[in-house]
Design a protein around this motif. Structure first.
Motif, PDB file in Angstrom:
ATOM      1  N   THR A   1      11.352   5.663 -21.263  1.00 48.62           N
ATOM      2  CA  THR A   1      12.205   5.296 -20.128  1.00 48.62           C
ATOM      3  C   THR A   1      11.575   5.647 -18.788  1.00 48.62           C
ATOM      4  OG1 THR A   1      13.370   7.429 -20.082  1.00 48.62           O
ATOM      5  CG2 THR A   1      14.234   5.728 -21.567  1.00 48.62           C
TER       6      THR A   1
ATOM      7  N   CYS B   1      11.967   8.256 -17.272  1.00 51.08           N
ATOM      8  CA  CYS B   1      12.943   9.043 -16.523  1.00 51.08           C
ATOM      9  C   CYS B   1      12.604  10.531 -16.588  1.00 51.08           C
ATOM     10  CB  CYS B   1      14.351   8.817 -17.072  1.00 51.08           C
ATOM     11  SG  CYS B   1      14.978   7.138 -16.808  1.00 51.08           S
TER      12      CYS B   1
ATOM     13  N   PRO C   1      17.927  10.793 -14.801  1.00 49.00           N
ATOM     14  CA  PRO C   1      17.689  10.032 -13.569  1.00 49.00           C
ATOM     15  C   PRO C   1      18.336  10.690 -12.363  1.00 49.00           C
ATOM     16  CG  PRO C   1      18.383   8.580 -15.357  1.00 49.00           C
ATOM     17  CD  PRO C   1      18.600   9.975 -15.841  1.00 49.00           C
TER      18      PRO C   1
ATOM     19  N   GLN D   1      20.626   5.689  -9.460  1.00 40.85           N
ATOM     20  CA  GLN D   1      20.536   4.429 -10.204  1.00 40.85           C
ATOM     21  C   GLN D   1      20.749   3.225  -9.298  1.00 40.85           C
ATOM     22  OE1 GLN D   1      23.420   3.964 -13.359  1.00 40.85           O
ATOM     23  NE2 GLN D   1      22.294   2.308 -14.336  1.00 40.85           N
TER      24      GLN D   1
ATOM     25  N   GLY E   1      12.178   8.580  -9.596  1.00 43.12           N
ATOM     26  CA  GLY E   1      13.132   9.204 -10.498  1.00 43.12           C
ATOM     27  C   GLY E   1      14.433   8.454 -10.643  1.00 43.12           C
ATOM     28  N   TYR E   2      14.601   7.357  -9.896  1.00 44.51           N
ATOM     29  CA  TYR E   2      15.822   6.548  -9.990  1.00 44.51           C
ATOM     30  C   TYR E   2      15.710   5.561 -11.149  1.00 44.51           C
ATOM     31  CZ  TYR E   2      18.319   7.832  -5.685  1.00 44.51           C
ATOM     32  OH  TYR E   2      19.038   8.486  -4.719  1.00 44.51           O
ATOM     33  N   LEU E   3      16.823   5.334 -11.828  1.00 42.39           N
ATOM     34  CA  LEU E   3      16.892   4.370 -12.917  1.00 42.39           C
ATOM     35  C   LEU E   3      17.165   2.987 -12.356  1.00 42.39           C
ATOM     36  CD1 LEU E   3      17.010   3.865 -16.026  1.00 42.39           C
ATOM     37  CD2 LEU E   3      19.476   4.277 -15.876  1.00 42.39           C
TER      38      LEU E   3
ATOM     39  N   CYS F   1      13.057   4.059 -15.347  1.00 44.49           N
ATOM     40  CA  CYS F   1      13.032   4.825 -14.104  1.00 44.49           C
ATOM     41  C   CYS F   1      11.728   4.593 -13.355  1.00 44.49           C
ATOM     42  CB  CYS F   1      13.171   6.318 -14.392  1.00 44.49           C
ATOM     43  SG  CYS F   1      14.862   6.856 -14.763  1.00 44.49           S
TER      44      CYS F   1
ATOM     45  N   VAL G   1      24.763   8.548 -14.413  1.00 38.05           N
ATOM     46  CA  VAL G   1      23.895   9.198 -13.434  1.00 38.05           C
ATOM     47  C   VAL G   1      24.758   9.886 -12.382  1.00 38.05           C
ATOM     48  CG1 VAL G   1      22.161   8.797 -11.649  1.00 38.05           C
ATOM     49  CG2 VAL G   1      22.042   7.548 -13.811  1.00 38.05           C
TER      50      VAL G   1
END
Length: 268
Positions: free
Chosen positions: A44, A46, A51, A54, A88-90, A111, A176
């Motif tokens: 992922t 992540c 995460p 998002q 680090g964001y999904l 991510c 998240v």
């Protein structure tokens, strides 16, 4: 000679202790860095802690949009991924198609592992950082987006159903705790047997909310998020309707969503 030798031996011990102390500090620093360094899931991408936020993207594929709008959409998505989406964001991508049941899950979900310019360049390897970002994140995203034709002419456009699924299988499933942002590319014209915006007269949202369909169209899973709407339309007249923008602004606010605004996607 004995005194000199004694002093020399003492100096050597002091130097040895000093070097040993420096080596111990360096080793401790490396252990601390490795221990506190954030790790990532290989699939992922992540952070191991989850995460940090998002972005959910919903792309409308129920109408044939002009070629130039497709190009503009692609450029906006590229800018979002390379310049706007924080590390680090999904990122979750959903498709708005005629059959919402077959589009309930995201087409893409990973991510942002981060770029070299944002990393500590003393504790990271540029080759690996660039590989993770370009090959494992950007390329798979581009491949998915380019497979969306944007040339479908569908009988139905289940916007409300997809907004509910975005809330359920997007935000609620990922759970998240950070920022949650919805980015929509659509003409925002819902068209189902029970309710259609293709008709000449668009009801006010207050009237729509009182109907059985309007009450069932609520999307509580979107609560606490923000939304940015990018208007696509083969018929440019649809983009000029202020009533449409007001309707959707009230709908999202009614569902606890902060509306960032409406942006027309250029193209003829």
């Amino acid at each position: 000679m004995a005194i000199y030798a004694q002093k020399k031996g003492l100096s050597g011990k002091v130097v040895g202790v000093m070097f040993g102390g420096v080596a111990l500090i360096a080793a401790s620093a490396m252990i601390y860095i490795n221990f506190t360094r954030e790790t990532f899931d290989k699939e992922t991408l992540c952070p191991s802690t989850g995460p940090k936020g998002q972005y959910v993207v919903l792309i409308d594929n129920t109408s044939p949009f002009p070629f130039t709008q497709k190009v503009a959409l692609g450029q906006r998505l590229k800018t979002m991924v390379t310049e706007e989406l924080p590390e680090g964001y999904l990122l979750s991508v959903f498709l708005l198609g005629e059959d919402f049941k077959s589009n309930e899950k995201p087409l893409f979900e990973r991510c942002n592992p981060g770029q070299w310019k944002d990393r500590n360049q003393q504790t990271n390897n540029k080759k690996f950082v660039d590989r993770d970002f370009n090959q494992k994140f950007v390329k798979p995203f581009d491949d998915i987006v380019h497979k969306i034709s944007l040339e479908e002419r569908s009988k139905n456009s289940p916007i409300f159903q997809m907004l509910q699924l975005v809330g359920i299988n997007g935000f609620e499933r990922a759970h998240v705790s950070g920022e949650r942002r919805l980015v929509i590319y659509s003409d925002m014209l819902a068209n189902m047997p029970e309710f259609s915006m293709y008709k000449a007269s668009l009801p006010q949202y207050a009237e729509f909310r009182k109907t059985a369909y309007g009450q069932n169209a609520a999307a509580p899973g979107l609560n606490g998020s923000s939304v940015a709407i990018n208007l696509l339309a083969a018929d440019q007249k649809a983009l000029q309707s202020n009533k449409l923008a007001v309707f959707w602004e009230q709908y999202f606010q009614d569902n606890g969503v902060s509306v960032e605004g409406f942006s027309r996607v250029e193209g003829l």
